[in-house]
Design a protein around this motif. Structure first.
Motif, PDB file in Angstrom:
ATOM      1  N   CYS A 104      36.582  39.925  48.970  1.00  0.00           N
ATOM      2  CA  CYS A 104      35.274  40.586  49.053  1.00  0.00           C
ATOM      3  C   CYS A 104      34.197  39.760  48.355  1.00  0.00           C
ATOM      4  O   CYS A 104      33.109  39.529  48.904  1.00  0.00           O
ATOM      5  N   PHE A 105      34.496  39.314  47.145  1.00  0.00           N
ATOM      6  CA  PHE A 105      33.508  38.529  46.397  1.00  0.00           C
ATOM      7  C   PHE A 105      33.220  37.194  47.082  1.00  0.00           C
ATOM      8  O   PHE A 105      32.073  36.751  47.125  1.00  0.00           O
ATOM      9  N   THR A 106      34.249  36.567  47.631  1.00  0.00           N
ATOM     10  CA  THR A 106      34.050  35.300  48.330  1.00  0.00           C
ATOM     11  C   THR A 106      33.153  35.498  49.549  1.00  0.00           C
ATOM     12  O   THR A 106      32.261  34.677  49.822  1.00  0.00           O
ATOM     13  N   ALA A 107      33.357  36.574  50.275  1.00  0.00           N
ATOM     14  CA  ALA A 107      32.518  36.873  51.438  1.00  0.00           C
ATOM     15  C   ALA A 107      31.071  37.129  51.016  1.00  0.00           C
ATOM     16  O   ALA A 107      30.136  36.592  51.621  1.00  0.00           O
ATOM     17  N   LEU A 108      30.890  37.931  49.980  1.00  0.00           N
ATOM     18  CA  LEU A 108      29.534  38.212  49.495  1.00  0.00           C
ATOM     19  C   LEU A 108      28.849  36.940  49.022  1.00  0.00           C
ATOM     20  O   LEU A 108      27.671  36.707  49.297  1.00  0.00           O
ATOM     21  N   TYR A 109      29.597  36.102  48.316  1.00  0.00           N
ATOM     22  CA  TYR A 109      29.036  34.853  47.816  1.00  0.00           C
ATOM     23  C   TYR A 109      28.670  33.920  48.978  1.00  0.00           C
ATOM     24  O   TYR A 109      27.614  33.289  48.967  1.00  0.00           O
ATOM     25  N   SER A 116      29.597  45.398  50.348  1.00  0.00           N
ATOM     26  CA  SER A 116      28.637  45.603  49.248  1.00  0.00           C
ATOM     27  C   SER A 116      28.700  47.024  48.705  1.00  0.00           C
ATOM     28  O   SER A 116      28.664  47.237  47.490  1.00  0.00           O
ATOM     29  N   LYS A 117      28.781  47.975  49.614  1.00  0.00           N
ATOM     30  CA  LYS A 117      28.871  49.380  49.207  1.00  0.00           C
ATOM     31  C   LYS A 117      30.133  49.607  48.368  1.00  0.00           C
ATOM     32  O   LYS A 117      30.082  50.222  47.300  1.00  0.00           O
ATOM     33  N   PHE A 118      31.245  49.088  48.854  1.00  0.00           N
ATOM     34  CA  PHE A 118      32.521  49.239  48.151  1.00  0.00           C
ATOM     35  C   PHE A 118      32.493  48.540  46.787  1.00  0.00           C
ATOM     36  O   PHE A 118      32.838  49.141  45.762  1.00  0.00           O
ATOM     37  N   ILE A 119      32.048  47.300  46.746  1.00  0.00           N
ATOM     38  CA  ILE A 119      32.013  46.550  45.491  1.00  0.00           C
ATOM     39  C   ILE A 119      30.984  47.159  44.534  1.00  0.00           C
ATOM     40  O   ILE A 119      31.202  47.201  43.317  1.00  0.00           O
ATOM     41  N   GLY A 120      29.880  47.661  45.065  1.00  0.00           N
ATOM     42  CA  GLY A 120      28.890  48.346  44.229  1.00  0.00           C
ATOM     43  C   GLY A 120      29.483  49.579  43.561  1.00  0.00           C
ATOM     44  O   GLY A 120      29.228  49.851  42.381  1.00  0.00           O
ATOM     45  N   LEU A 121      30.277  50.312  44.298  1.00  0.00           N
ATOM     46  CA  LEU A 121      30.948  51.489  43.744  1.00  0.00           C
ATOM     47  C   LEU A 121      31.953  51.072  42.672  1.00  0.00           C
ATOM     48  O   LEU A 121      32.026  51.686  41.596  1.00  0.00           O
ATOM     49  N   ALA A 162      29.583  43.172  39.149  1.00  0.00           N
ATOM     50  CA  ALA A 162      29.737  42.451  40.419  1.00  0.00           C
ATOM     51  C   ALA A 162      28.624  41.414  40.576  1.00  0.00           C
ATOM     52  O   ALA A 162      28.884  40.264  40.943  1.00  0.00           O
ATOM     53  N   GLU A 163      27.396  41.814  40.287  1.00  0.00           N
ATOM     54  CA  GLU A 163      26.284  40.866  40.345  1.00  0.00           C
ATOM     55  C   GLU A 163      26.481  39.758  39.317  1.00  0.00           C
ATOM     56  O   GLU A 163      26.165  38.595  39.585  1.00  0.00           O
ATOM     57  N   TYR A 164      26.991  40.109  38.158  1.00  0.00           N
ATOM     58  CA  TYR A 164      27.268  39.112  37.125  1.00  0.00           C
ATOM     59  C   TYR A 164      28.275  38.080  37.628  1.00  0.00           C
ATOM     60  O   TYR A 164      28.067  36.870  37.478  1.00  0.00           O
ATOM     61  N   LEU A 165      29.352  38.545  38.216  1.00  0.00           N
ATOM     62  CA  LEU A 165      30.391  37.629  38.683  1.00  0.00           C
ATOM     63  C   LEU A 165      29.841  36.694  39.766  1.00  0.00           C
ATOM     64  O   LEU A 165      30.070  35.483  39.721  1.00  0.00           O
ATOM     65  N   LEU A 166      29.093  37.230  40.711  1.00  0.00           N
ATOM     66  CA  LEU A 166      28.485  36.390  41.754  1.00  0.00           C
ATOM     67  C   LEU A 166      27.496  35.397  41.140  1.00  0.00           C
ATOM     68  O   LEU A 166      27.440  34.237  41.563  1.00  0.00           O
ATOM     69  N   TYR A 167      26.743  35.837  40.163  1.00  0.00           N
ATOM     70  CA  TYR A 167      25.798  34.952  39.476  1.00  0.00           C
ATOM     71  C   TYR A 167      26.547  33.829  38.766  1.00  0.00           C
ATOM     72  O   TYR A 167      26.148  32.661  38.834  1.00  0.00           O
ATOM     73  N   MET A 168      27.636  34.157  38.116  1.00  0.00           N
ATOM     74  CA  MET A 168      28.401  33.135  37.402  1.00  0.00           C
ATOM     75  C   MET A 168      29.024  32.131  38.373  1.00  0.00           C
ATOM     76  O   MET A 168      29.119  30.940  38.060  1.00  0.00           O
ATOM     77  N   TRP A 169      29.442  32.592  39.546  1.00  0.00           N
ATOM     78  CA  TRP A 169      29.944  31.656  40.551  1.00  0.00           C
ATOM     79  C   TRP A 169      28.829  30.696  40.970  1.00  0.00           C
ATOM     80  O   TRP A 169      29.063  29.517  41.183  1.00  0.00           O
ATOM     81  N   GLN A 170      27.616  31.239  41.076  1.00  0.00           N
ATOM     82  CA  GLN A 170      26.479  30.391  41.428  1.00  0.00           C
ATOM     83  C   GLN A 170      26.201  29.378  40.314  1.00  0.00           C
ATOM     84  O   GLN A 170      25.926  28.210  40.586  1.00  0.00           O
ATOM     85  N   ILE A 171      26.307  29.801  39.079  1.00  0.00           N
ATOM     86  CA  ILE A 171      26.123  28.892  37.941  1.00  0.00           C
ATOM     87  C   ILE A 171      27.167  27.779  37.989  1.00  0.00           C
ATOM     88  O   ILE A 171      26.852  26.602  37.775  1.00  0.00           O
ATOM     89  N   GLU A 172      28.409  28.135  38.271  1.00  0.00           N
ATOM     90  CA  GLU A 172      29.451  27.116  38.395  1.00  0.00           C
ATOM     91  C   GLU A 172      29.060  26.065  39.437  1.00  0.00           C
ATOM     92  O   GLU A 172      29.180  24.855  39.198  1.00  0.00           O
ATOM     93  N   ASP A 173      28.565  26.532  40.586  1.00  0.00           N
ATOM     94  CA  ASP A 173      28.162  25.602  41.644  1.00  0.00           C
ATOM     95  C   ASP A 173      26.948  24.772  41.234  1.00  0.00           C
ATOM     96  O   ASP A 173      26.862  23.584  41.573  1.00  0.00           O
TER      97      ASP A 173
END
Length: 182
Positions: A135-140, A164-169, A13-24
């Motif tokens: 969920c990921f869009t909201a977290l991002y 976050s709790k749900f996505i972390g799980l 999950a952290e990887y995916l959010l990080y990659m979205w940030q890299i895209e931006d």
């Protein structure tokens, strides 16, 4: 590249959010090689413990991602296919976990988060995203607000804590699933 490699192993999950940030960040550089070198790669040059070969690998990684974004038509928006595949894999796992019904903790976390997901999706207009992408869009979005130093309401903080709790799980289940299938 170095951060992405570590995050991919430890928390998808952290990887995916990080990659979205890299895209931006690549978009902010207008997918331009010189700007990518100046603003993204240059910060690694001369850093203790990072060899010149590693800096070259980092440069190549950024440039390869920029080329992929151009070839996939992601210059202005959207996510790379490699990131969409991860989201799809997470969605498949999510559905398997719910169908299996054997993981009461995961199922409970999902159903506790569902009202927030439904509310967020209702705000997306005519073409709502899938549940996990919501969920990921909201977290991002909250991550970007924090990076900008903007205030986040208590209501939003509470919703993001639940997501976050749900996505972390889910991320932990993904890691467990990958280790079992090696």
């Amino acid at each position: 590249m170095l951060i992405a490699q570590a995050k991919r192993k430890e928390n998808i999950a952290e990887y995916l959010l990080y990659m979205w940030q890299i895209e931006d960040m690549l978009r902010a550089c207008q997918l331009d090689d010189e700007k990518i070198d100046q603003f993204l790669v240059a910060r690694y040059a001369g850093v203790e413990g990072i060899s010149e070969d590693t800096v070259k690998s980092i440069r190549q990684w950024y440039h390869d991602l920029a080329v992929m974004m151009l070839s996939e038509g992601k210059r202005e928006s959207g996510h790379l296919q490699i990131n969409e595949v991860i989201l799809s894999d997470l969605t498949d796992l999510h559905q398997r976990l719910l169908r299996g019904g054997e993981d009461a903790i995961y199922t409970s976390a999902y159903y506790s988060t569902l009202p927030t997901i439904v509310e967020l999706r209702s705000r997306q207009g005519e073409h709502p995203q899938g549940e996990l992408e919501t969920c990921f869009t909201a977290l991002y979005g909250v991550l970007m607000l924090r990076l900008q130093g903007r205030e986040i309401s208590k209501e939003t903080q509470g919703a993001m804590a639940q997501i976050s709790k749900f996505i972390g799980l889910l991320a932990a289940k993904y890691k467990e699933d990958k280790q079992q299938n090696i």
